[in-house]
Design a protein around this motif. Structure first.
Motif, PDB file in Angstrom:
ATOM      1  N   THR A  69       0.832  -1.197   0.000  1.00  0.00           N
ATOM      2  CA  THR A  69       0.000   0.000   0.000  1.00  0.00           C
ATOM      3  C   THR A  69       0.870   1.252   0.000  1.00  0.00           C
ATOM      4  N   GLY A  70       1.905   1.266   0.818  1.00  0.00           N
ATOM      5  CA  GLY A  70       2.819   2.411   0.862  1.00  0.00           C
ATOM      6  C   GLY A  70       3.514   2.649  -0.459  1.00  0.00           C
ATOM      7  N   VAL A  71       3.982   1.575  -1.093  1.00  0.00           N
ATOM      8  CA  VAL A  71       4.662   1.693  -2.387  1.00  0.00           C
ATOM      9  C   VAL A  71       3.694   2.216  -3.442  1.00  0.00           C
ATOM     10  N   LEU A  72       2.501   1.648  -3.503  1.00  0.00           N
ATOM     11  CA  LEU A  72       1.540   2.057  -4.532  1.00  0.00           C
ATOM     12  C   LEU A  72       1.029   3.479  -4.312  1.00  0.00           C
ATOM     13  N   LEU A  73       0.820   3.871  -3.063  1.00  0.00           N
ATOM     14  CA  LEU A  73       0.416   5.257  -2.801  1.00  0.00           C
ATOM     15  C   LEU A  73       1.511   6.229  -3.221  1.00  0.00           C
ATOM     16  N   SER A  74       2.764   5.876  -2.936  1.00  0.00           N
ATOM     17  CA  SER A  74       3.898   6.713  -3.353  1.00  0.00           C
ATOM     18  C   SER A  74       3.939   6.846  -4.866  1.00  0.00           C
ATOM     19  N   GLU A  75       3.810   5.714  -5.546  1.00  0.00           N
ATOM     20  CA  GLU A  75       3.831   5.733  -7.011  1.00  0.00           C
ATOM     21  C   GLU A  75       2.659   6.527  -7.575  1.00  0.00           C
ATOM     22  N   LEU A  76       1.490   6.419  -6.942  1.00  0.00           N
ATOM     23  CA  LEU A  76       0.314   7.163  -7.385  1.00  0.00           C
ATOM     24  C   LEU A  76       0.559   8.670  -7.283  1.00  0.00           C
ATOM     25  N   VAL A  77       1.166   9.095  -6.189  1.00  0.00           N
ATOM     26  CA  VAL A  77       1.467  10.517  -6.005  1.00  0.00           C
ATOM     27  C   VAL A  77       2.416  11.004  -7.098  1.00  0.00           C
ATOM     28  N   THR A 118       6.649  23.477 -11.410  1.00  0.00           N
ATOM     29  CA  THR A 118       7.719  22.491 -11.604  1.00  0.00           C
ATOM     30  C   THR A 118       8.616  22.411 -10.369  1.00  0.00           C
ATOM     31  N   ILE A 119       8.701  23.480  -9.626  1.00  0.00           N
ATOM     32  CA  ILE A 119       9.451  23.472  -8.368  1.00  0.00           C
ATOM     33  C   ILE A 119       8.589  22.894  -7.247  1.00  0.00           C
ATOM     34  N   ALA A 120       7.343  23.352  -7.153  1.00  0.00           N
ATOM     35  CA  ALA A 120       6.505  23.030  -6.005  1.00  0.00           C
ATOM     36  C   ALA A 120       5.927  21.608  -6.012  1.00  0.00           C
ATOM     37  N   LEU A 121       5.400  21.155  -7.140  1.00  0.00           N
ATOM     38  CA  LEU A 121       4.729  19.848  -7.167  1.00  0.00           C
ATOM     39  C   LEU A 121       5.659  18.676  -6.851  1.00  0.00           C
ATOM     40  N   PRO A 122       6.841  18.591  -7.463  1.00  0.00           N
ATOM     41  CA  PRO A 122       7.715  17.471  -7.105  1.00  0.00           C
ATOM     42  C   PRO A 122       8.141  17.491  -5.634  1.00  0.00           C
ATOM     43  N   LEU A 123       8.324  18.680  -5.084  1.00  0.00           N
ATOM     44  CA  LEU A 123       8.667  18.776  -3.660  1.00  0.00           C
ATOM     45  C   LEU A 123       7.524  18.236  -2.802  1.00  0.00           C
ATOM     46  N   ALA A 124       6.294  18.627  -3.124  1.00  0.00           N
ATOM     47  CA  ALA A 124       5.134  18.121  -2.395  1.00  0.00           C
ATOM     48  C   ALA A 124       4.992  16.612  -2.571  1.00  0.00           C
ATOM     49  N   ALA A 125       5.278  16.116  -3.767  1.00  0.00           N
ATOM     50  CA  ALA A 125       5.189  14.674  -4.032  1.00  0.00           C
ATOM     51  C   ALA A 125       6.198  13.902  -3.195  1.00  0.00           C
ATOM     52  N   VAL A 126       7.406  14.431  -3.071  1.00  0.00           N
ATOM     53  CA  VAL A 126       8.425  13.751  -2.258  1.00  0.00           C
ATOM     54  C   VAL A 126       7.997  13.703  -0.797  1.00  0.00           C
ATOM     55  N   VAL A 127       7.455  14.800  -0.308  1.00  0.00           N
ATOM     56  CA  VAL A 127       7.014  14.838   1.087  1.00  0.00           C
ATOM     57  C   VAL A 127       5.884  13.827   1.310  1.00  0.00           C
ATOM     58  N   LEU A 128       4.883  13.838   0.426  1.00  0.00           N
ATOM     59  CA  LEU A 128       3.766  12.892   0.562  1.00  0.00           C
ATOM     60  C   LEU A 128       4.233  11.439   0.429  1.00  0.00           C
ATOM     61  N   ALA A 129       5.054  11.164  -0.571  1.00  0.00           N
ATOM     62  CA  ALA A 129       5.532   9.798  -0.786  1.00  0.00           C
ATOM     63  C   ALA A 129       6.352   9.316   0.407  1.00  0.00           C
ATOM     64  N   SER A 130       7.185  10.176   0.953  1.00  0.00           N
ATOM     65  CA  SER A 130       7.976   9.802   2.131  1.00  0.00           C
ATOM     66  C   SER A 130       7.067   9.515   3.316  1.00  0.00           C
TER      67      SER A 130
END
Length: 176
Positions: A69-77, A118-130
């Motif tokens: 679940t953690g892996v798939l949620l990270s990938e989804l983000v 392009t700056i903000a979304l990947p940063l938010a994705a890393v935080v959520l995925a982590s």
């Protein structure tokens, strides 16, 4: 005008590439969402299309349903983030094709907006995925450096300044 024709052809290629990448990103998001739904169904004891729970665990390199679940949620983000950025890129390239030049005020505003996202979304994705990986006990952090997205975002913002300057020069040449 020969260089403008080359710019238009190049932007047309990037329009096509960004559309293809957007579609692939959203398809990947759909696949990960389907994997999540299958995982929850398997957790409840339901069989899904004759595929076993072990198959999905192997595909996600997980040993438990929580880790999967953690892996798939990270990938989804990440898939949704990439899809959103490619969508913004596609919209910019399509608008540029309609305008016939990158030197418009609206185009400069769109490219600045794209740079910020392009700056903000990947940063938010890393935080959520982590956070997802931590909550669901997924071991080993991914290599999610953001240097590229930050650099690209800054370059896009700088390009927007140049495009705005070009738009102002074109306006001045028409008026003067």
């Amino acid at each position: 005008m020969n260089s403008l024709n080359r710019v238009q052809k190049t932007f047309r290629v990037f329009e096509i590439l960004s559309k293809a990448a957007m579609i692939l990103s959203f398809l990947w998001a759909a696949v990960t969402a389907a994997g999540l739904l299958c995982g929850f169904a398997w957790y409840s004891g339901v069989s899904v299309a004759g595929v076993s729970r072990e198959t999905l665990l192997v595909m996600t390199r997980s040993s438990t349903l929580n880790q999967m679940t953690g892996v798939l949620l990270s990938e989804l983000v990440f898939a949704l983030t990439d899809g959103a950025l490619f969508l913004l890129s596609f919209r910019y390239f399509r608008q540029e094709q309609e305008d016939g030049t990158p030197f418009t005020r609206d185009g400069a505003e769109q490219i600045r907006y794209l740079g910020i996202w392009t700056i903000a979304l990947p940063l938010a994705a890393v935080v959520l995925a982590s956070a997802f990986r931590e909550v669901f006990g997924v071991s080993g952090a991914g290599d999610w450096g953001n240097r590229f997205s930050v650099t690209l975002g800054v370059v896009l913002i700088l390009a927007s300044l140049i495009f705005r300057c070009g738009a102002e020069l074109e306006e001045c040449s028409r008026v003067c």
